[in-house]
Design an enzyme around this catalytic site. Sequence first.
Site, mmCIF file in Angstrom:
data_model
loop_
_atom_site.group_PDB
_atom_site.id
_atom_site.type_symbol
_atom_site.label_atom_id
_atom_site.label_comp_id
_atom_site.label_asym_id
_atom_site.label_seq_id
_atom_site.Cartn_x
_atom_site.Cartn_y
_atom_site.Cartn_z
ATOM 1 N N SER A 192 -2.486 1.511 5.546
ATOM 2 C CA SER A 192 -2.806 0.100 5.750
ATOM 3 C C SER A 192 -1.505 -0.694 5.812
ATOM 4 O O SER A 192 -0.471 -0.249 5.295
ATOM 5 C CB SER A 192 -3.664 -0.427 4.584
ATOM 6 O OG SER A 192 -3.814 -1.836 4.659
ATOM 7 N N TYR A 244 -4.855 -1.825 -4.602
ATOM 8 C CA TYR A 244 -5.077 -1.390 -3.220
ATOM 9 C C TYR A 244 -3.742 -1.199 -2.496
ATOM 10 O O TYR A 244 -3.529 -0.195 -1.809
ATOM 11 C CB TYR A 244 -5.941 -2.409 -2.479
ATOM 12 C CG TYR A 244 -6.278 -2.015 -1.064
ATOM 13 C CD1 TYR A 244 -7.303 -1.101 -0.807
ATOM 14 C CD2 TYR A 244 -5.581 -2.549 0.017
ATOM 15 C CE1 TYR A 244 -7.625 -0.733 0.493
ATOM 16 C CE2 TYR A 244 -5.891 -2.186 1.321
ATOM 17 C CZ TYR A 244 -6.907 -1.281 1.553
ATOM 18 O OH TYR A 244 -7.222 -0.906 2.839
ATOM 19 N N LYS A 286 -2.265 2.434 -0.938
ATOM 20 C CA LYS A 286 -1.936 2.668 0.463
ATOM 21 C C LYS A 286 -0.451 2.986 0.650
ATOM 22 O O LYS A 286 -0.085 3.755 1.555
ATOM 23 C CB LYS A 286 -2.340 1.462 1.304
ATOM 24 C CG LYS A 286 -3.854 1.278 1.394
ATOM 25 C CD LYS A 286 -4.540 2.497 2.009
ATOM 26 C CE LYS A 286 -6.025 2.288 2.220
ATOM 27 N NZ LYS A 286 -6.678 3.448 2.882
ATOM 28 N N THR A 319 -14.472 -5.675 10.641
ATOM 29 C CA THR A 319 -15.477 -4.768 10.105
ATOM 30 C C THR A 319 -16.312 -5.504 9.070
ATOM 31 O O THR A 319 -16.041 -6.664 8.724
ATOM 32 C CB THR A 319 -14.824 -3.536 9.449
ATOM 33 O OG1 THR A 319 -14.114 -3.962 8.277
ATOM 34 C CG2 THR A 319 -13.865 -2.855 10.415
#
Length: 292
Positions: free
Chosen positions: A183, A198, A202, A233
């Site tokens: 990411s 997060y 990544k 998304t």
Amino acid sequence: MSTSVPQIRVATPTAPPIPQRRDNPAVARFSLTGKVAIVTGGAGGLGFEAARALLEHDVSGLALFDISNDVGPQAVDQLKSAFPKANVIFKLVNVTDAALVTTAVNVVVEELGSVDILLTFAGIVGCVHAEDMTVEQWNRILEVNLTGSFLCAQAVGKYEVCPACAKEMIEQGTGGSIVLIASISGHTTNFPQPQVSYNVSKAGVLMTAKSLAAEWGRYGIRVNTISPGYMDTVLNEGKGLDEHKAHWYSRTPLGRMGGKDELNGTVILLCSEAGSFITGTDIKVDGGITTF
């Protein structure tokens, strides 16, 4: 008494890929004919779109790994409806369970004949301020995004490199392609949402791929990453994100989020002969947001 430290063994020459169709090199360059692929998190979102792209480029077998026993079979039905001749299967897999992942990979080999491609789209997101984050929240994000990616790569890698498991593949020098989904969050801090766990997960995925590329290159196995930016998304839907989106758009040169299918070109590049000399590399598909 000192112990010896293992060394990464490299530089046994690997052969370039054999063209699949000499009559049409443009088609052969991006063809996946005869390949078998696993897509984790393949039942929805970006993973599903990538799975569709693999079928468009003629993979001979496709396995979707997902944690949802409801969505998974539906995804397989959709793909079979669009590609009636496709050999598509679903396996219920929690990517954090090493034994379950290994068993699922072995079943894929038994049912589809091999594993040549792995795409790791399985992942979760969490937005919690650092001072409020519990150790359980921290561990959960890393467990799924980082450890889960490694366990899937390890299971496929063992199949591809272990003489006892894949003697024929080693002798033929067929190798394989592993693409871990990282990411932009592994390159730069998200804004304005707080996502320390997060981001760290990544960043770890990026280094995992580089390390595996170094260790497994001698087997002809290429390991790369794709770093998506903000994509259109279900994770980025809802009015509650309107303020966040305004920030994202203002910091993205292309001024929008990426479409669900806008990773597919990069996926096919890294999985096909078009990317035969690409390994240990990250490709950002982010509309330019990391240029700032």
